[in-house]
Motif scaffolding. Structure first.
Motif, PDB file in Angstrom:
ATOM      1  N   GLY A   1      66.646   4.005 -31.751  1.00 53.13           N
ATOM      2  CA  GLY A   1      65.588   2.992 -31.736  1.00 53.13           C
ATOM      3  C   GLY A   1      66.228   2.260 -29.965  1.00 53.13           C
ATOM      4  O   GLY A   1      64.993   0.839 -30.787  1.00 53.13           O
ATOM      5  N   HIS A   2      66.349   1.515 -29.491  1.00 50.27           N
ATOM      6  CA  HIS A   2      66.385   1.387 -28.733  1.00 50.27           C
ATOM      7  C   HIS A   2      65.549   1.417 -27.179  1.00 50.27           C
ATOM      8  O   HIS A   2      65.534   2.619 -26.669  1.00 50.27           O
ATOM      9  CB  HIS A   2      67.652   1.010 -27.835  1.00 50.27           C
ATOM     10  CG  HIS A   2      69.004  -0.157 -29.314  1.00 50.27           C
ATOM     11  ND1 HIS A   2      68.627  -1.603 -29.857  1.00 50.27           N
ATOM     12  CD2 HIS A   2      69.198   0.252 -30.116  1.00 50.27           C
ATOM     13  CE1 HIS A   2      69.162  -1.217 -30.423  1.00 50.27           C
ATOM     14  NE2 HIS A   2      69.889  -0.419 -30.573  1.00 50.27           N
ATOM     15  N   ASN A   3      64.505   0.459 -26.878  1.00 50.22           N
ATOM     16  CA  ASN A   3      64.194   0.809 -25.361  1.00 50.22           C
ATOM     17  C   ASN A   3      64.878   1.339 -24.071  1.00 50.22           C
ATOM     18  O   ASN A   3      64.774   1.537 -23.468  1.00 50.22           O
ATOM     19  CB  ASN A   3      62.734  -0.398 -25.306  1.00 50.22           C
ATOM     20  CG  ASN A   3      61.457   0.432 -24.521  1.00 50.22           C
ATOM     21  OD1 ASN A   3      61.744   1.627 -24.402  1.00 50.22           O
ATOM     22  ND2 ASN A   3      61.939  -0.676 -23.974  1.00 50.22           N
ATOM     23  N   ASN A   4      65.167  -0.142 -23.836  1.00 50.49           N
ATOM     24  CA  ASN A   4      66.071  -0.472 -23.055  1.00 50.49           C
ATOM     25  C   ASN A   4      67.943  -0.065 -23.186  1.00 50.49           C
ATOM     26  O   ASN A   4      68.710  -1.370 -22.094  1.00 50.49           O
ATOM     27  CB  ASN A   4      66.436  -1.974 -22.296  1.00 50.49           C
ATOM     28  CG  ASN A   4      66.470  -2.540 -23.248  1.00 50.49           C
ATOM     29  OD1 ASN A   4      66.481  -2.453 -24.623  1.00 50.49           O
ATOM     30  ND2 ASN A   4      65.994  -4.224 -23.478  1.00 50.49           N
ATOM     31  N   ILE A   5      68.576   0.446 -24.081  1.00 47.59           N
ATOM     32  CA  ILE A   5      70.103   0.397 -24.086  1.00 47.59           C
ATOM     33  C   ILE A   5      70.334   2.270 -24.125  1.00 47.59           C
ATOM     34  O   ILE A   5      69.603   2.820 -24.379  1.00 47.59           O
ATOM     35  CB  ILE A   5      70.440   0.357 -25.296  1.00 47.59           C
ATOM     36  CG1 ILE A   5      70.180  -1.592 -25.277  1.00 47.59           C
ATOM     37  CG2 ILE A   5      71.926   0.027 -25.447  1.00 47.59           C
ATOM     38  CD1 ILE A   5      70.666  -1.929 -26.639  1.00 47.59           C
ATOM     39  N   PHE A   6      71.337   2.118 -22.658  1.00 52.11           N
ATOM     40  CA  PHE A   6      71.263   3.852 -22.549  1.00 52.11           C
ATOM     41  C   PHE A   6      72.704   4.086 -22.483  1.00 52.11           C
ATOM     42  O   PHE A   6      73.634   3.365 -22.884  1.00 52.11           O
ATOM     43  CB  PHE A   6      71.019   4.190 -21.401  1.00 52.11           C
ATOM     44  CG  PHE A   6      69.833   3.930 -20.309  1.00 52.11           C
ATOM     45  CD1 PHE A   6      69.124   5.065 -20.413  1.00 52.11           C
ATOM     46  CD2 PHE A   6      68.825   2.789 -20.383  1.00 52.11           C
ATOM     47  CE1 PHE A   6      67.847   5.162 -19.999  1.00 52.11           C
ATOM     48  CE2 PHE A   6      67.399   2.821 -20.568  1.00 52.11           C
ATOM     49  CZ  PHE A   6      66.845   4.289 -20.150  1.00 52.11           C
ATOM     50  N   ALA A   7      73.412   5.112 -23.273  1.00 53.57           N
ATOM     51  CA  ALA A   7      74.832   6.143 -23.342  1.00 53.57           C
ATOM     52  C   ALA A   7      75.406   6.751 -22.630  1.00 53.57           C
ATOM     53  O   ALA A   7      73.637   7.596 -22.581  1.00 53.57           O
ATOM     54  CB  ALA A   7      74.726   5.359 -25.560  1.00 53.57           C
ATOM     55  N   ILE A   8      76.602   7.002 -22.014  1.00 52.51           N
ATOM     56  CA  ILE A   8      76.807   8.581 -21.759  1.00 52.51           C
ATOM     57  C   ILE A   8      77.616   8.494 -22.071  1.00 52.51           C
ATOM     58  O   ILE A   8      78.612   7.713 -22.028  1.00 52.51           O
ATOM     59  CB  ILE A   8      76.464   8.532 -20.097  1.00 52.51           C
ATOM     60  CG1 ILE A   8      77.177   6.306 -19.876  1.00 52.51           C
ATOM     61  CG2 ILE A   8      75.400   8.243 -19.386  1.00 52.51           C
ATOM     62  CD1 ILE A   8      77.390   6.522 -18.026  1.00 52.51           C
ATOM     63  N   GLY A   9      77.800  10.219 -21.495  1.00 51.53           N
ATOM     64  CA  GLY A   9      79.540  10.264 -21.518  1.00 51.53           C
ATOM     65  C   GLY A   9      80.506  10.616 -22.913  1.00 51.53           C
ATOM     66  O   GLY A   9      79.280  11.329 -23.952  1.00 51.53           O
ATOM     67  N   ASP A  10      80.930  10.580 -23.648  1.00 51.10           N
ATOM     68  CA  ASP A  10      81.898  11.348 -25.040  1.00 51.10           C
ATOM     69  C   ASP A  10      81.345  10.464 -26.014  1.00 51.10           C
ATOM     70  O   ASP A  10      81.875  10.920 -26.590  1.00 51.10           O
ATOM     71  CB  ASP A  10      83.238  11.598 -24.415  1.00 51.10           C
ATOM     72  CG  ASP A  10      84.373  12.097 -24.075  1.00 51.10           C
ATOM     73  OD1 ASP A  10      83.587  12.981 -23.235  1.00 51.10           O
ATOM     74  OD2 ASP A  10      84.678  11.928 -23.494  1.00 51.10           O
ATOM     75  N   ILE A  11      81.326   9.992 -26.036  1.00 55.96           N
ATOM     76  CA  ILE A  11      80.103   8.743 -26.883  1.00 55.96           C
ATOM     77  C   ILE A  11      79.053   8.942 -27.766  1.00 55.96           C
ATOM     78  O   ILE A  11      78.968   8.706 -28.820  1.00 55.96           O
ATOM     79  CB  ILE A  11      80.451   6.777 -26.543  1.00 55.96           C
ATOM     80  CG1 ILE A  11      80.119   6.447 -27.668  1.00 55.96           C
ATOM     81  CG2 ILE A  11      79.439   6.311 -25.972  1.00 55.96           C
ATOM     82  CD1 ILE A  11      80.791   5.302 -27.759  1.00 55.96           C
ATOM     83  N   THR A  12      78.606  10.516 -26.762  1.00 54.23           N
ATOM     84  CA  THR A  12      76.914  10.015 -26.721  1.00 54.23           C
ATOM     85  C   THR A  12      76.830  11.984 -28.050  1.00 54.23           C
ATOM     86  O   THR A  12      78.270  12.460 -27.956  1.00 54.23           O
ATOM     87  CB  THR A  12      76.229  10.917 -25.595  1.00 54.23           C
ATOM     88  OG1 THR A  12      77.047  11.806 -25.406  1.00 54.23           O
ATOM     89  CG2 THR A  12      75.891   9.336 -25.189  1.00 54.23           C
ATOM     90  N   TYR A  13      76.379  11.643 -28.427  1.00 53.84           N
ATOM     91  CA  TYR A  13      75.940  12.394 -29.476  1.00 53.84           C
ATOM     92  C   TYR A  13      75.203  13.705 -29.210  1.00 53.84           C
ATOM     93  O   TYR A  13      74.065  13.560 -29.505  1.00 53.84           O
ATOM     94  CB  TYR A  13      75.688  12.292 -30.866  1.00 53.84           C
ATOM     95  CG  TYR A  13      75.159  13.477 -32.243  1.00 53.84           C
ATOM     96  CD1 TYR A  13      76.467  14.068 -32.485  1.00 53.84           C
ATOM     97  CD2 TYR A  13      74.769  13.897 -32.913  1.00 53.84           C
ATOM     98  CE1 TYR A  13      76.983  14.874 -33.103  1.00 53.84           C
ATOM     99  CE2 TYR A  13      74.435  15.564 -33.371  1.00 53.84           C
ATOM    100  CZ  TYR A  13      75.532  15.604 -34.031  1.00 53.84           C
ATOM    101  OH  TYR A  13      75.109  16.619 -34.674  1.00 53.84           O
TER     102      TYR A  13
END
Ligand code: FAD
Length: 110
Positions: A10-22
């Protein structure tokens, strides 16, 4: 939740990495580093205004585990089998990847 480009859904410019990701894979530090490679490329492309089709994609990794058992032995769980003793020991147990990590960070060997 992240899409295949490692963006928070749902976000174009917010990324996530590591354990928090599904992501359907085991939560491991070395996989978090693989996430970093994808996100670093995509952030640069985003800043440069590149077309989305050029963005790197992340594919979930197979389950791999390397556990040290003392200084010389170990156990490795790989997609095609599980191995014990010297070979996994040689890969990880000697220095627990401290040397490799220092080289990656541009630090001198201890
Ligand atoms: C016992 C154990 C052994 C492991 N062994 C290995 C291994 O041999 N090889 C391997 O590849 N992986 C291993 N892992 C997994 C590896 O540690 C994780 O996959 C990796 O640390 C994930 O990195 P991360 O940056 O996503 O999360 P984390 O390293 O958990 O970093 C998240 C950070 O955010 C901070 N934080 C949390 N909430 C907030 C907040 N509200 N505000 C600010 N900061 C916050 C936390 O304090 C933490 O410092 C092991 C994990 C454990 C628990």
């Amino acid at each position: 939740m992240v899409d295949e480009k490692s963006r928070v859904k749902g976000h174009n410019n917010i990324f996530a990495i590591g354990d928090i990701t599904y992501v359907p894979e085991v939560k491991q530090g070395f996989l978090a580093q693989k996430h970093v490679s994808v996100v670093a490329k995509n952030l640069k492309l985003l800043i440069d205004g590149a077309a989305e089709k050029k963005f790197a994609t992340y594919k979930a990794s197979s389950n791999i585990a390397l556990v040290s058992l003392g200084r010389k032995e170990g156990v490795a769980q790989l997609p095609f089998g599980t191995f014990f003793r010297c070979l996994p020991g040689m890969i990880k147990s000697t220095d627990l990847f401290v040397g490799k990590t220092r080289r990656t960070l541009g630090l001198k060997a201890e």
